[in-house]
Design an enzyme around this catalytic site. Sequence first.
Site, mmCIF file in Angstrom:
data_model
loop_
_atom_site.group_PDB
_atom_site.id
_atom_site.type_symbol
_atom_site.label_atom_id
_atom_site.label_comp_id
_atom_site.label_asym_id
_atom_site.label_seq_id
_atom_site.Cartn_x
_atom_site.Cartn_y
_atom_site.Cartn_z
ATOM 1 N N ASP A 225 41.822 -8.954 66.242
ATOM 2 C CA ASP A 225 42.018 -8.023 67.347
ATOM 3 C C ASP A 225 42.988 -8.612 68.361
ATOM 4 O OD1 ASP A 225 40.209 -9.959 68.125
ATOM 5 O OD2 ASP A 225 38.559 -8.586 68.473
ATOM 6 N N GLU B 61 38.018 -4.448 72.884
ATOM 7 C CA GLU B 61 37.199 -4.653 74.078
ATOM 8 C C GLU B 61 36.590 -3.352 74.599
ATOM 9 O OE1 GLU B 61 36.139 -7.329 74.938
ATOM 10 O OE2 GLU B 61 37.572 -8.921 74.509
#
Length: 427
Positions: free
Chosen positions: A111, A177
Amino acid sequence: MHVDADDLISFRRELHRHPEPAWCEFYTTARIVEELRARDVDELHVGPDALEESDEPRMSLPDQATRAEWKDRAVEAGADPDLLSRLDGGNTGAVAVIEQGEGPTVGLRVDIDGLPITESDDDDHVPAAAGFRSENEGYMHACGHDAHATLGLGVIDAVQDSDFSGTLKVFFQPAEERVAGGGPMSRSGHLDDVDALYAVHVGLDHPTGEIVAGVGGFLAVSGFEVEFEGTSAHAGAHPEEGDNAIQAMAEAVTSIYAVPRHADGPTRVNAGVVEGGTASNIVAEHARMEGEVRGATTELMEYMWTETGRVVGAAANMHDVTAERTLNSRAPSAESDEELASIVADVAEGVEGVDSILDHDDLGGSEDATYLMNRVQDQGGQACYVGLGTDHPGGHHTSTFDVDEESLRIGVETLAGAIEAFSQEQR
């Protein structure tokens, strides 16, 4: 296996200076794409080509003004303006494909987004002392995604320099997130032929030199916003004429915590943001809350989602206001496959700097890599989430978080070695 540790450190520090929030990873994506174009990759899917096509807005997508601000920052930092125009509207991220002979298709998910946290400028904070502290004030890589993106590039280099036979796909996923990017990437079609998928996270309270071969215990999660709309009135002269949105919200906040626990396993609920009203002498016509529910399984999370929705609706009805709830993040639960985890453990034993190997550990939180893991497992493949220990002086999501850069080399050697070993086992 050759790993250029200096190059890894240099690129990680560059990304660390330019953290960007979910769906605004313009500079980050552009730099990753630039690096990938300089390598011998067979396919490169960027932005909308790396994600599910959808007429619906991405979950947790910032407004246009916010996205434009981050695009401008990326241009100022040197990103390609033509590329950035393709990334807007919830289309950041990339997928790189390397074809290296006959064999299985193996994926690696990393990510790339940062967090809205102001980074420490203390002299004992290494990024500040060494000159690579965040240049985007108020934002930082406080969870190691700069390291994750770097690992993705490093693994590509190492695999190309190895005896790996097959196809490697590296997924540079946006918006983790906000638990919003994993779903669109999992439904892109790029995972449907993947035989084995690895995902990785640094830290997780494990020190440098420790490898967690297979992480499980992911809590399924749904995040939401609720807008309460009532009727304003003078709180002194005619309070009976108002329909109090704050009172309804307060009722909802209290009541969601009263949802019964479940016999099938642990559940969680939290109201993290509550706001509303304009003055102490006005019955509030608007209020807003943000919250989340979690469960040890996807089914338990769905139970909490349904029950908290019922409670919010009842609180609104009680006080004659309306309540509109919007889903803004979601991820299922997942477990790592033992076969892939055992490969990681075997490989890690031969990696210099690894001094401790755990077969399994529970995350105890949520992660939308689970979407990609579930997608591969549902198609008959295997998936494994690897914990890469790194000393971090501050905890995750704090202003002093940092990564021990020695862990970058360890991570690349472990992950690339596991990918190569899996391909050899399939011959």
